[in-house]
Enzyme design. Structure first.
Site, PDB file in Angstrom:
ATOM      1  CB  SER A  20      -0.894   0.012   1.283  1.00  0.00           C
ATOM      2  OG  SER A  20      -0.339  -0.249   2.391  1.00  0.00           O
TER       3      SER A  20
ATOM      4  CG  HIS B  26       6.300  -9.004   7.876  1.00  0.00           C
ATOM      5  ND1 HIS B  26       7.196  -8.050   7.409  1.00  0.00           N
ATOM      6  CD2 HIS B  26       5.091  -8.434   8.127  1.00  0.00           C
ATOM      7  CE1 HIS B  26       6.740  -6.791   7.219  1.00  0.00           C
ATOM      8  NE2 HIS B  26       5.373  -6.955   7.529  1.00  0.00           N
TER       9      HIS B  26
ATOM     10  NE  ARG C 195       2.697  -3.994  12.312  1.00  0.00           N
ATOM     11  CZ  ARG C 195       2.519  -3.921  11.126  1.00  0.00           C
ATOM     12  NH1 ARG C 195       1.641  -3.060  10.371  1.00  0.00           N
ATOM     13  NH2 ARG C 195       2.968  -5.094  10.501  1.00  0.00           N
TER      14      ARG C 195
END
Ligand SMILES: CC(C)(COP(=O)(O)OP(=O)(O)OC[C@H]1O[C@@H](n2cnc3c(N)ncnc32)[C@H](O)[C@@H]1OP(=O)(O)O)[C@@H](O)C(=O)NCCC(=O)NCCS
Length: 440
Positions: free
Chosen positions: A241, A318, A327
């Site tokens: 993104s 990841h 997070r």
């Protein structure tokens, strides 16, 4: 809010001057090499862009302007009576590099409230879609339609000076961030609550108002939204993104266009859509096993079969991180405080115990640990938001804070259009056979 804009301008001017000198002196220094495999494998480990707002350490996790998530939780301003950081604070920090005061954050809240009106045709365009359209598609439609109000597009068409681009991108970014919660809430209420929308509450901060417009008015959910909006905001520049926003923005597409493109990337299941996949998977596992909280042993057997069937375990792994995502940990701490006995939360924790050793034993996965998406769904389910197809929209609203702050910087520093070189497999083969060069 001229104060924030002026503060940014002063910082950006100083940074631009420093950058000019830095590149004059060191511009030809090498910062890495690209191996053939990297060109075929998603450019992992290729350092090739500058993105100002955050930096990812593969072991420690994300740092926003040098601050880790626990540090932000301690330092950023909170709502009255709250303990979670206000998302206004992380935007201010990403934009200026400074931790804001309570007053700075209150001013930003007020500014976003003022800037939130949305053109009616954006709602009409959403209404033209079948109500069961995926929420990400509906929200992207709304954002794209707001493009008619782009200050950048209008000023560019009038022949704006390139030194002022950042200022128009700033205006669009502020307007868009202000509007996003209402557009997202509109889609949520349309799809899941028969179109009964809830008007914004001008007394509330940005995150709490979003919770309110979605239809969740408990203090617990407001706190969750503030934390959620803060920790999903940014993850350096190379993720799909952020990189999409950076790339599309580099063509001087205005923020509504570049952010819609970024949202399209976020809607991919290997990126932001993973958060809906996690809870979907947990629900399916609970159903298949016939228990509310499966044991570690049951999860192990279930996951081994999934892997044997060629499926991925959502929420694990990841591209850059190599440890448990901070997070994830921040959300686990939130759950320990607010809902330690919730069945979905307990299942997430049992998965956390069971899955990493199994993934590790496969020998090919670089990171067997959970990422941000492994926990978020269970927290939302606890407060009654079970419509998991909507989760990526929450991620997207938060992501606007990071990618837009970064984009304001990119225009202020005059970054050019992004255009890396590509080659063909034939070119690679000819190069290996000594018949040609790799084209540069
Ligand atoms: C995030 C992700 C896309 C990173 O991909 P990556 O950088 O290619 O990861 P790796 O280099 O560790 O992958 C090596 C191998 O392990 C596999 N793998 C990685 N994570 C896996 C997981 N959670 N479950 C099963 N297999 C996994 C990959 O598919 C790849 O298999 P292959 O060699 O047969 O193609 C990947 O870990 C994934 O698909 N995770 C699940 C989806 C998710 O949670 N996404 C949100 C990310 S924030």
């Amino acid at each position: 809010m001229e104060k924030l804009k002026n503060l940014f301008k002063a910082k950006a001017d100083a940074q631009a001057a420093e950058l000019k000198e830095l590149l004059k002196e060191h511009g030809t220094k090498k910062i890495g090499e690209v191996q053939l495999a990297q060109a075929f494998q998603g450019m992992r480990g290729v350092t090739g862009m500058v993105y100002e707002t955050s930096l990812l350490d593969s072991n420690e996790g994300i740092r926003f302007r040098g601050f880790s998530i626990p540090e932000l939780q301690a330092k950023l301003p909170k709502a009255k009576g709250g303990t979670e950081p206000l998302p206004e604070g992380i935007f201010y920090l990403m934009l200026t590099g400074e931790i804001p005061t309570d007053a700075d954050v209150a001013e930003l809240s007020a500014e976003w409230r003022k800037r939130s009106p949305i053109p009616t045709h954006a709602f009409k365009a959403i209404d033209a879609l079948p109500p069961d359209t995926h929420p990400m598609t509906q929200v992207m439609t709304g954002i794209l339609c707001m493009q008619t109000d782009s200050v950048f597009a209008k000023e560019y068409a009038k022949g704006a000076n390139k030194k002022d681009y950042w200022s128009y991108v700033y205006e669009d970014s502020m307007n868009m961030i202000a509007s996003l919660p209402q557009v997202a809430a509109y889609v949520y209420r349309r799809k899941y609550h028969g179109g009964k929308t809830i008007a914004p509450d001008p007394q509330l901060d940005w995150g709490a108002n979003f919770a309110h417009m979605l239809g969740y008015d408990t203090e617990g959910f407001r706190e969750l939204m503030r934390l959620y909006m803060t920790i999903h905001a940014d993850h350096e520049g190379g993720n799909v993104s952020a990189h999409t926003s950076h790339l599309v923005g580099s063509a001087l597409a205005d923020p509504y266009l570049s952010f819609t493109a970024a949202m399209a990337g976020l809607a991919g299941p290997l990126h932001g859509l993973a958060n809906q996949e996690v809870i979907k998977w947990i629900f399916a596992m609970q159903k298949d096993l016939g228990v509310e909280v499966p044991s570690k042993e049951q999860i192990e057997t279930y996951v081994k079969k999934m892997l044997a069937d060629g499926k991925v375990v959502p929420g694990y792994g990841h591209a850059v991180l190599r440890k448990t995502d901070p997070r994830f940990t921040a959300q686990m701490d939130f759950a320990k405080k607010h809902m330690p006995n919730d069945p979905a939360v307990k299942t997430v924790w049992a998965i956390y115990e069971a899955v990493p050793p199994i993934l590790q034993s496969l020998g090919k996965i670089k990171n067997p640990w959970p990422n941000v998406d492994a926990h978020s769904g269970a927290l939302l389910v606890h407060y009654g938001m079970k419509e998991y197809e909507f989760y990526t929209v929450l991620f997207g609203v938060s992501r606007a804070l990071g990618v837009q702050a970064a984009q304001i910087w990119s225009r202020a520093l005059g970054f050019p259009i992004e255009r890396p070189k590509s080659v063909t497999i034939q070119n690679v083969k000819d190069w290996l056979a000594g018949k040609d060069e790799i084209w540069e």
